[in-house]
Structures are given as C-alpha cells and as structure tokens.
Design a protein around this motif. Structure first.
Motif, PDB file in Angstrom:
ATOM      1  N   MET A  25       0.837  -1.202   0.000  1.00 55.57           N
ATOM      2  CA  MET A  25       0.000   0.000   0.000  1.00 55.57           C
ATOM      3  C   MET A  25       0.877   1.260   0.000  1.00 55.57           C
ATOM      4  SD  MET A  25      -2.808   1.047   2.855  1.00 55.57           S
ATOM      5  CE  MET A  25      -3.760   2.550   2.705  1.00 55.57           C
ATOM      6  N   ILE A  26       0.484   2.212  -0.829  1.00 57.78           N
ATOM      7  CA  ILE A  26       1.189   3.489  -0.843  1.00 57.78           C
ATOM      8  C   ILE A  26       0.320   4.521  -0.121  1.00 57.78           C
ATOM      9  CG2 ILE A  26       2.154   5.327  -2.284  1.00 57.78           C
ATOM     10  CD1 ILE A  26       2.558   3.288  -4.498  1.00 57.78           C
ATOM     11  N   GLU A  27       0.904   5.124   0.930  1.00 57.76           N
ATOM     12  CA  GLU A  27       0.147   6.149   1.651  1.00 57.76           C
ATOM     13  C   GLU A  27       0.855   7.488   1.504  1.00 57.76           C
ATOM     14  OE1 GLU A  27      -0.789   4.226   5.793  1.00 57.76           O
ATOM     15  OE2 GLU A  27       0.738   3.054   4.710  1.00 57.76           O
ATOM     16  N   ILE A  28       0.122   8.458   0.975  1.00 49.77           N
ATOM     17  CA  ILE A  28       0.696   9.787   0.795  1.00 49.77           C
ATOM     18  C   ILE A  28      -0.059  10.729   1.720  1.00 49.77           C
ATOM     19  CG2 ILE A  28       1.065  11.646  -0.867  1.00 49.77           C
ATOM     20  CD1 ILE A  28       0.987   9.424  -3.038  1.00 49.77           C
ATOM     21  N   LYS A  29       0.715  11.386   2.613  1.00 49.68           N
ATOM     22  CA  LYS A  29       0.032  12.171   3.649  1.00 49.68           C
ATOM     23  C   LYS A  29       0.571  13.590   3.694  1.00 49.68           C
ATOM     24  CE  LYS A  29      -0.313   8.133   6.647  1.00 49.68           C
ATOM     25  NZ  LYS A  29       0.443   7.508   7.749  1.00 49.68           N
ATOM     26  N   GLY A  30      -0.259  14.538   3.336  1.00 51.27           N
ATOM     27  CA  GLY A  30       0.071  15.963   3.482  1.00 51.27           C
ATOM     28  C   GLY A  30       1.398  16.348   2.847  1.00 51.27           C
ATOM     29  N   VAL A  31       1.645  15.887   1.634  1.00 52.98           N
ATOM     30  CA  VAL A  31       2.947  16.142   1.030  1.00 52.98           C
ATOM     31  C   VAL A  31       3.027  17.537   0.424  1.00 52.98           C
ATOM     32  CG1 VAL A  31       4.420  15.522  -0.923  1.00 52.98           C
ATOM     33  CG2 VAL A  31       3.577  13.743   0.619  1.00 52.98           C
TER      34      VAL A  31
END
Ligand SMILES: Nc1ncnc2c1ncn2[C@@H]1O[C@H](COP(=O)(O)OP(=O)(O)OP(=O)(O)O)[C@@H](O)[C@H]1O
Ligand SMILES: Nc1ncnc2c1ncn2[C@@H]1O[C@H](COP(=O)(O)OP(=O)(O)OP(=O)(O)O)[C@@H](O)[C@H]1O
Ligand SMILES: [Mg+2]
Ligand SMILES: [Mg+2]
Lengths: 240, 216, 254, 223, 240
Positions: free
Chosen positions: A1-7
């Motif tokens: 899973m790829i999680e992208i957070k507030g980038v």
C-alpha cells in the motif's frame, strides 16, 4: 500500500505540491489527470524519491520513503517507474536494457537476469527484438521496453508518467494495450495520463490535480462523467 | 659591434609589422579558405559517391599531413618546378587550402543540416534549384555552422604561426628574431602569447555564446 | 628566352636575392634596428654592387638554405655552407670563401681539456650543421652514444640553450664563439678544444646547373681576395687581419 | 619538372632513421594523449565543481590551451621555462606542450560529453534502484565514452600532426629527423615527400584502427 | 482541374502507387485517408512534381505535370503545398517567409510581395506576428504560417499533407479552423488527413488509400459512414 500524507514540495519559491493526500491499495489502479504544471509528475518523482519533499510523508508498504534511514535503492526496487520521454539505455540491446538492473541491483546471475528480462519483454510484445538496439525502434516499442525494464525488477507497484504523450498517435494504442495487460495481471499502478478515455476504462480511482492540490478524486464515473467541481468540468470540457 | 641589445621602443614598429603580417595572412586564409570551402562543401553535399571519394581523398591528404611539412614541401616543390613564390604567397596558398579542407566539412554539414522537407517546401513554392540554394540552403545552413566556422577560423589564426618556417615574418618569427638579439625569451614570448589570447579568447567566447543561443 | 641564364636574370631583374643565415654572428646577424648585418651580408652587398643591382638579403635558417635555392627564393646563398661531397650532389659549390675551425664553448668550471671531455657533459649544436655531423662521427667512433646530445633548430637557439643551462657545452665555429665571447654576454663561458683534424671549408652555393653563374661567383670570390676586400671585412667583423694561412688555404682550394 | 632530379637512394639509405623518427612521433603523441586524458578528466571535474579555486584553475588552463598556438606553447616550455632554469629536453618540451593542449581540449570534450547525457537517463537508472556508482558505471560512462570517442580520436590525430613542431626545437621525431637528413644531404624534396607520406600513413592507420575498435565495441548502436 | 490517370510510382523495388485515378474539380475538397505507408504523401509529392512518376499522367488545368517540356517551377505556383512537418524558414521573419516566393519567383516588388503576404497572414490569424521569427512560435502557428506562405502565391489549388499530425492536440484546432476558412473561401484542396471527423465535415469526396491503390472513394457519407469494403471498415474501426 502506498500512503501519501500531506505532502508539500517546492522548487525554490514555487510551491508545486501544496498538501497531497492519497492512498493506493494493492491491486488498485489510480489515474492522475490535470493540466500541465499542476504537479502530477512531481508527485510521482517524490514517491520514487527522485525528488525530496518538504513536508508530509510517503509510506510504501510501511516504509517511509523520505526517512534518512531508508535504503532508497532497495525501496525503488519495489516501485517501477516509466517516464514520458522514453529513456532506454542507447548503448545496450533491448535484452541488456531489461536485464541490467536485475543483474547489478538484485545481484542475479546473468542467465537468471536475462531469463526474467526475456519473459517480461515477451510479455510486452518485444520477444522478437531482444538483440536489437533501442535507437532503431519506434517510440512505442521503446516505451514498451521501458515498461518491461521496470517489470523485470518484479516490483509490486508501477508508476507511469504520461507514457504515451510523446508518442505518435498510431503508437499510443500499443502502449495502452500493454498497460491494460498489466492491470489485468493485477498490478498496482499509478498512471499520470492525458488519455481520458483510457483512464475511464482502466482506473479504480481518478484524481484530478489542480495547482498542486487534488481538486477531486473518486471513481471514473464520479470524476469523469459527473465532475462536481467547476475546475474539473472546465478541464474535461477542454480535453474531450 | 653590438650583438646583443635589449628590447627597446624602437622595436615596436618591428613588432607591429609582425602582428600585421599575422593578421594579414590569417585574414587571407580565412576568406579564401571559407569561399573555397563553401564551394567544395556544397559540391560534396550534392554530388554522388565517386566525386565525393575523389574530393574526399584530396581533402584527406591536406588534413593528414602536418601543416609545417606541407608548407616546406609546397614552397620547395613549386620553386623546383620553376615558379618561385614569396613566403607570403606560398604561405597564403597552403594555409588557404588547409583552411578549405576543414571549412568544406563545416559547410557540408551545414548544407546537410537543412532538412529535405524545408527544401521541398521551398521547391513547392516554385523556387528553382538555384533560388533554393541561394535563399534557403545557404542562409539556413550557414547560420547553423557559424560556431564551427568560427572555431576553424580561430585555429587558422593560431596555425598561421607555422608560416614562419618558410620565412614569412609573422609575429612568432619576429619574436624569435628579437629573442636571438636580446636573449630575453620570457618577456617576448609572454607578449606574443597574450596577443594570440586576446584575439582568440573573446571570439571563442562569442562562438560559444552563439552556440548556446542557437540551442535554445 | 631560352639561352638566358641566372646571371642575365639577376641583371635584368635588377635585384640580387642573396640568402644569409642571420643567426650566425659575425657572419650574419640582425643589428639593433633589426636589419641584417655581418660578413656574409657585406659579401652579398659587394656582389650586388659589382653586378650593378640592388641587394636583397634573405634571412635563412641552416635548414632553409637548399630549399630556398631550389624554390628560387634565392639566387645564391652566402651561408657558410660546408662543401661536402654529399651536398655537392645536390647543389653547386663555388670556391671556398672562408675556413672555420669547429670549437667547443663551455661553461666555466666544466672540465674541457680535450675534445674527449665532451663525453661526460651535456653537449649540443645546431641541427643539420656540419659540426653536428662531425661530432656524431667522432662520438660514434668512440662509442659514446647520443644521450647527452641536444639538437637546436638554429645557431641562436643553441647559444640560448647554453646560456640558459640546457647544455654545458656547445660546438660551433671558432669565429662565432669568438664573437659571442667578446660581446660580454658570455662571460661565464670559455672557448675550448677544436674538433680534431677538421677544417671547415665553406663556399657559396647556387643551383647545380647554373654553371655560368657559378663561374661568375668564383671570379667574384677571387677578386674579393685579390682586391683586399676579404681582409677589410675580416678587420671589420673580427677585429683582426685575415690570417695568411686562411688566405693560402682559400687560394689552394680553388 | 624544371630540371630537378630526384635522388631516391639517399632516402632509401636513411630509411632506418626516418622510421626511428616516426617511432618517436608515435611515442610522444601516444604518451601525451594518455597523460592528457588523465589531466583532462580532472580539469573537466574542476569545471563542473563548485569549488572556486579548482574551477578557475581548470578554466585558466583550458582557455590558455585553446587560445594560443601550439608552437608558442612549445617555445614557452623550451626557452620560456629555460629562462627560469627549468630545462626540458626537446622531447619533454614538445611532450609537455602537447599534454597541456590535449588536456585543455579534451577537458571541454569530456565536459560536453558529460552534459550531453539527458538527465532522464539518471532518473531512469535511479528508478531501477541503482546507486550512484552503478548509475555511472553502467549507464552514464558507457554512453559518455561513445560520445567522446570520435573527438578523442581526432585529438590523437591532431597530436601526431602537431608533434611535427618538434622540428623547431631540434627534437628527433619524424620532422626533426627529416630536417637533419635533408640538411646533410640537401635532398629536401625527397625527404619531405617521404615524411609527408609517412605522416599520412600513420594518421590513416590510427583512424582505421579507431574505427575498427569502434565497430567492435559499439557494435550496431548509435553511429 | 487536377486529373490523375493511372499513376504508378516506385521507390527502387517498392511499388508505392499502383495505378491511381482521381479527378479533383475546381472548388472541390477531396480528403485522402489511409494507413501509414499507403502512399498518400507520395501522391501529393507526385502532383507537385517533387517526386517523378513511373507511368500514368497528372494533368493540372490541362498541363501535364510530368512532361519534360513543362516549366515545373511555373506550374508549382498553381499548387500550394503544406507538409506534415512545419517547414518555416527559420532565418526569415514571418512576413519574410510569406513574402519570399512572391518576390523572387513571381518577381513582385518587395512592397507588393509584403502586401500580399500580410493579407494572407492576417487571413490565417498571424497578423500580430509579422516580425516574429518562426522558431519562437508554436507548431500550430508555424503550420498556419506555412499555409499563408503557400497562399501568398495565390494558387488555385492547395495540397495538404497531414498538416495537423505533428501538432500537440491543443494546437490541432486552430489549424483545422484555418482549413475550414479556406474551404469556405472556395479553395480547391486535396487534404491527406488522419482527422476523420474533420474529413467528414469538410470534404466533398473522401478517398481511402490501401497499399498504393484507391480502395474506396465517394462522399463522406458513403465512405466514412457506410464503407462498402472490408479494408475501409477495418481501418475506420481502428482510428475511430
Ligand atoms: N526540477 C525542477 N525545478 C524547478 N521547477 C520544476 C522542476 N520540475 C518541475 N518544476 C515545475 O513544477 C511545476 C509542476 O511540474 P510537473 O512536471 O510536476 O507538472 P505536470 O503536472 O507533470 O505537468 P505536465 O502535464 O506538463 O507534465 C511546473 O511549474 C514545473 O515548471
Ligand atoms: N524517398 C523515398 N524513398 C524510398 N521509399 C520511400 C520514399 N518516400 C516514401 N517511401 C516509402 O513509400 C511508402 C509510402 O510512403 P508515403 O509517405 O507516401 O505513405 P503515407 O501514406 O503518406 O504514410 P504516412 O501516413 O505515414 O505519412 C512507404 O513505405 C515509404 O517507406
Ligand atoms: Mg509531467
Ligand atoms: Mg505521409
């Protein structure tokens, strides 16, 4: 899973990503659309750590991509990437292109590496070009080579950055066919694309980027057929 | 009797003559060499294999034999044939031919760089062969090769120093004579080096600038 | 016209193109106005004067002498050319006009009691000169090898090389060495031994087939001796009268 | 021909000397090329580096080498340094001048070759998980080598031709040897014609070998 | 009127045109479609005598194009041609580009040539770019310049060879608009094109090329909506 957070990501004074949140589950196909300059490529580069980020997190299978302690070269083996401009290695044959990384990065024997490479090249339909040099091939063939080269590392995730937009119209089809093939194999993919019809057909989710933010995200039906946001509507009316 | 006399102001005229002679023969070689090179380059870009082979072989000799040997051989040969030439004439001829050998390749690549589609476009407008050459191929081709042209021209200025071996009193030979008289090589040589540098450096910078501008 | 020869050519042209090696003082050099001067230059001027034409002195290096004749850049070379039999196959020599000794010039403090001492020092000479050939002949006969030897493009370069310390000793002609020593610039150097058993007899050269021209030059040389001009110029350039030995030898050789 | 008779037997007798001169010519060009390449790599790195001192040093070297005549630099090495008591033999003087110039020109070639590799090649290689060393070793340098191969061959030919300036400092390479031989025998035309032919053969051999190697190493790709 | 009768054309061993018959009347717009390599461009080149033909005839307004006695440069003035790759002359300004041929071929004075050129440039919408250099312009603008340049010779016929296919998608529209304009002006045109929708809209006749022959020809309705031949159907199903 790829999680992208507030980038967040800036080039000098220019803030290109202004807080991106996005999750991609195993087996999912996510398409990213949006105007030129909206930051789509930049996000892919950040996921693959080719560009650093300013804040936020990108987590791939539990590993923080931008953590200093992360072995980035190991991580990248899990993230195959294909670029808009085909960049086959011109000094190597098709087979050598695809076998290089398995051999020198994964440490496979030459035979083993070539075996895997051959398999993937056949998969994308280049089985008859193994000993050709890529400069002699069409853009579409080179782009399929780039896909096979990434696949030969057997990554669980693939990132595609407008892989058809530098191609002549008649060559687009063969590359899209290859992507469909991968989707059918169950590959997890993030596709930045201008091909709205294609996005509609293959995606589980479509994200519309606008000036460094995800303006709208949802199923293809939601975003492409019934866009809620004015900007999305504008964009779609222009490209369709 | 005074064999060794230091450098003095009275030598400046002598040095100036040397400088002028260097400039003079370089300019002649660059102009003549470029014109010949343009012609030969065009012929090579246009003609079939056999003419190209012949021309190519001739140019090859000019490029594969040291200039200094060509100069000595040519002056001696032409004299032995019964047509003595003064150092300036002989030097200009060889230096021009030598320049031509390199210029022709420059111009040839210039002509080749004009896409056939552009030529077809011109022909489709009704321009005839010569008009296409005159208004399309030469201007487009020549612009593309300006930096390379300048590069060859600068190397000709530097190579002109070799004409000293057949007795042409250009700058370096002038300097040598002064060194013999004064036994002070350093100052004189540095002066000579500076002169070449001052001509060559700004021009090569300009060439690079143009090249970069053309890339964009 | 076909029967005209060089002599006619020169007279008709009104100038004599006379080659001189200008880095071989006092035979040839440039004065402080960068004008040619020296014994050979005066010979050129004398020759032009008797021909009744203008004298055009052409500056040559040693190596240029033959090419300049073949290429007809010069009509005659007054250039201390040793009259070897090998060269005489290529150019025409006149009677001798001067006799040199080959001599060593070395730094003070370098042991130079005999010619054999050259074996142990760095030695040099101008490329393609007869003294270079003679040195090689001698060195080869003694089995010295050539590692300690340096060639120079010209006479001047050789002296500059000695002056700068590139070499410890050079070989040149006695006249040249004597002049250099009197100039004051070579105070730290001393003239040494001669090349054993060798007199360097030199002539003017012209194209081999120009027999009438060479005959005229021969007569000119005889007149230079007979009319006292040789002695005058010797006084002017060497500060001494010409030795009876040399005059005798010139007369004998003719 | 205006009654010039060729005497070829003199040249024939002197052939061993000419060959030894030719050997010296090749010797000095090969050596000056090898040393030049090493220095050129350093200079190219200097021009790409952020270190001001290193950058300016490289820059000055390169510009002097490219903007002054070879002959001048040879004189400088021979008599110029000589005035300061640094005595190079004719061989060393020509050698060091050639090294100086080769390094200057090749540095620019290398830098150009380096910059001509598209940055996308780095991205692509990195995205496959290669570390920096591998990126250079397997992707960048091999491509760079192809681009600088021809300029390098040309520079080598240039070195061979320019070593002929050894004639002006009394070096025993092909031209100097020719000059000496013609001074003692006075057979100018014959000797210089043979020397010209020898230079031609040498440069052709170099170019031929170079293209053979290129065909073998680069096989079918690029051109 | 352009009459093409039994034209054969080979490149070496490769027969590219295998007997083409086609008439184009004054005021007619004929579109040519067909797969890559079917000989479409070659036919246009042959009409303009840029390529020689092996047999057959091409007659323009009664003049045999490939007759040795024909003054080909004069004939070409009647046949404006625009190519796939925009071919503006990079060393001339936009105005100079368009004024060159009227001046040196037709022998007009510089003023007169520039007057005509300006008129045509304004017509295609480049009135504000007269003194710009073409290299600074977009592909679409350069392509419109190429059209204006051809029009400045005031030819009765125009030949277009896939003039939009090298353009970015967003620039195609402006060039097609220019073609519509010409059609409305009553210009006689032969358009090789991949833009089926456009062909349908503007053409009086559509010819489908297959391997050097006209496989099917007729009104757009006949050929594009109700193709009779299997090959036409196949081709259309792929490109639509
Ligand atoms: N290396 C960089 N340095 C500076 N600015 C950059 C860099 N890379 C991208 N940018 C800028 O960041 C912005 C976003 O670029 P990005 O390539 O991500 O857009 P995109 O959405 O992929 O557009 P396109 O559809 O044209 O590929 C643009 O304004 C671009 O100019
Ligand atoms: N100058 C040439 N020499 C040799 N073969 C050529 C030449 N020009 C074209 N051909 C060949 O002729 C055939 C037809 O080419 P043509 O360009 O007319 O096709 P086309 O229908 O215009 O295709 P496209 O849609 O790709 O432009 C092709 O196989 C092409 O390779
Ligand atoms: Mg992008
Ligand atoms: Mg076509």
């Amino acid at each position: 899973m790829i999680e992208i957070k507030g980038v967040h990501k800036s080039f000098g004074d220019l803030e290109v990503l202004k807080g991106i949140d996005l999750n991609v589950n195993r087996g999912e196909v996510v398409s990213i659309i949006g105007a030129s300059g909206s930051g789509k490529s930049t996000l892919l580069y950040c996921i693959n750590a080719i560009e650093k980020i300013n804040s936020g997190n990108i987590i791939v299978d539990g590993i923080d991509v931008h953590d200093k302690k992360t072995d980035i070269n190991k991580l990248r083996q899990n993230l195959g990437m294909v670029f808009q401009q085909w960049n086959s290695f011109p000094h190597l044959t098709v087979l050598e292109n695809a076998a290089l990384a398995p051999q020198i990065v994964k440490g496979f024997s030459k035979e083993k590496a070539q075996e895997i490479a051959t398999k993937e090249l056949i998969h994308v339909g280049l089985g008859d070009k193994l000993h050709e040099y890529p400069t002699r091939m069409s853009g579409g063939q080179q782009q399929r080579l780039a896909i096979a080269r990434a696949l030969a590392m057997e990554p669980p995730y693939m990132l595609f950055d407008e892989v058809t937009s530098a191609l002549d119209p008649e060559l687009v089809g063969e590359v899209l066919d290859t992507l469909r093939l991968l989707r059918d194999d169950g590959m997890t993919m993030i596709c930045v694309t201008h091909e709205i019809a294609f996005a509609k057909e293959v995606s589980d989710k479509v994200a519309f980027f606008h000036e460094g933010l995800i303006e709208e995200i949802g199923t293809p039906q939601q975003v492409l057929d019934n866009p809620q946001r004015e900007r999305t509507q504008q964009f779609l009316s222009k490209v369709l | 009797m005074n064999l060794f006399t230091p450098l003095s102001w009275s030598d400046s005229g002598f040095i100036l003559t040397g400088i002028l002679n260097t400039v003079y023969i370089s300019v002649v070689a660059i102009i003549v060499g470029s014109l010949l090179g343009l012609l030969v380059g065009f012929v090579r870009a246009e003609s079939n294999k056999s003419i190209n082979m012949l021309l190519g072989a001739f140019l090859d000799v000019l490029r594969s034999v040291p200039l200094i040997i060509q100069l000595i051989l040519f002056t001696t040969f032409i004299g032995a044939m019964g047509y003595p030439l003064n150092p300036f004439a002989a030097g200009s001829i060889i230096l021009s031919l030598y320049t031509m050998a390199f210029m022709s390749e420059v111009f040839r690549s210039g002509f080749d760089s004009v896409p056939t589609s552009t030529i077809k476009a011109a022909r489709s407008l009704g321009l005839n062969y010569l008009q296409t050459v005159r208004y399309i191929r030469i201007p487009i081709g020549m612009r593309a090769v300006f930096p390379s042209w300048l590069g060859v021209a600068l190397s000709v200025i530097k190579d002109s120093a070799l004409v000293s071996v057949i007795g042409y009193m250009e700058l370096l030979r002038t300097a040598e004579q002064l060194i013999s008289r004064t036994q002070q090589p350093i100052m004189i040589l540095i002066g000579v080096g500076l002169f070449y540098f001052m001509i060559s450096y700004p021009l090569s910078r300009y060439g690079k600038y143009v090249e970069r501008k053309m890339e964009i | 016209n076909a029967s005209a020869d060089k002599l006619d050519d020169v007279i008709k042209r009104g100038t004599l193109n006379c080659g001189v090696v200008l880095d071989f003082p006092p035979m040839g050099y440039t004065d402080k106005d960068n004008k040619p001067a020296g014994f050979d230059v005066d010979y050129c001027n004398d020759l032009a004067a008797v021909l009744g034409v203008k004298s055009e002195v052409i500056n040559l290096t040693w190596g240029d002498r033959i090419p300049s004749l073949i290429s007809a850049k010069t009509d005659v070379v007054v250039g201390s050319t040793s009259d070897t039999l090998a060269r005489a196959k290529s150019v025409g020599f006149t009677y001798p006009y001067f006799v040199f000794k080959f001599q060593v010039l070395s730094k003070k403090g370098v042991r130079m009691a005999s010619f054999d001492d050259l074996k142990d020092v760095k030695v040099g000479a101008a490329l393609g000169t007869t003294y270079e050939t003679e040195y090689f002949k001698y060195a080869d006969s003694k089995g010295w090898g050539r590692d300690n030897y340096t060639s120079f493009k010209s006479e001047n370069d050789a002296f500059l090389g000695l002056y700068q310390g590139k070499i410890d000793a050079l070989i040149s002609t006695n006249t040249n060495i004597a002049t250099k020593l009197t100039s004051g610039q070579f105070d730290g150097f001393v003239a040494g031994p001669y090349v054993p058993n060798y007199d360097d007899v030199v002539g003017l050269i012209a194209k081999r087939d120009e027999l009438a021209w060479i005959k005229y030059l021969n007569l000119f040389l005889v007149h230079q001796i007979r009319d006292g001009r040789l002695n005058e110029l010797h006084m002017k350039h060497f500060g001494t009268a010409v030795s009876p030995d040399m005059v005798q030898s010139l007369r004998d050789n003719k | 021909m205006n009654n010039y008779e060729f005497h070829w037997n003199v040249v024939f007798d002197a052939f061993p000397q000419l060959l030894s001169g030719a050997f010296t010519t090749v010797h000095v060009s090969v050596l000056s090329m090898l040393v030049g390449i090493v220095i050129a790599v350093l200079l190219a790195l200097g021009k790409l580096s952020n270190n001001k001192v290193f950058y300016h040093f490289a820059n000055i070297w390169i510009e002097i080498a490219r903007n002054t005549p070879a002959l001048f630099l040879i004189y400088m090495a021979y008599f110029g340094l000589g005035a300061y008591g640094i005595h190079l033999s004719p061989y060393l003087a020509v050698f060091s001048a050639l090294v100086f110039i080769n390094a200057g020109y090749l540095a620019e070639t290398f830098r150009g070759g380096f910059q001509s590799i598209p940055t996308t090649q780095y991205s692509a290689a990195k995205s496959l998980g290669m570390n920096n060393i591998k990126v250079y070793r397997y992707v960048i340098l091999p491509q760079m080598f192809r681009r600088i191969y021809h300029p390098m061959t040309n520079q080598f030919v240039w070195s061979i031709l320019m070593s002929s300036l050894g004639i002006l400092v009394g070096m025993n390479e092909l031209s100097g040897e020719t000059q000496r031989l013609q001074s003692t025998s006075f057979r100018t035309l014959e000797f210089f014609m043979v020397a010209a032919a020898m230079y031609f053969v040498i440069t052709k051999l170099v170019l031929f070998t170079s293209s053979l190697i290129a065909k073998k190493v680069f096989k079918g790709e690029l051109s």
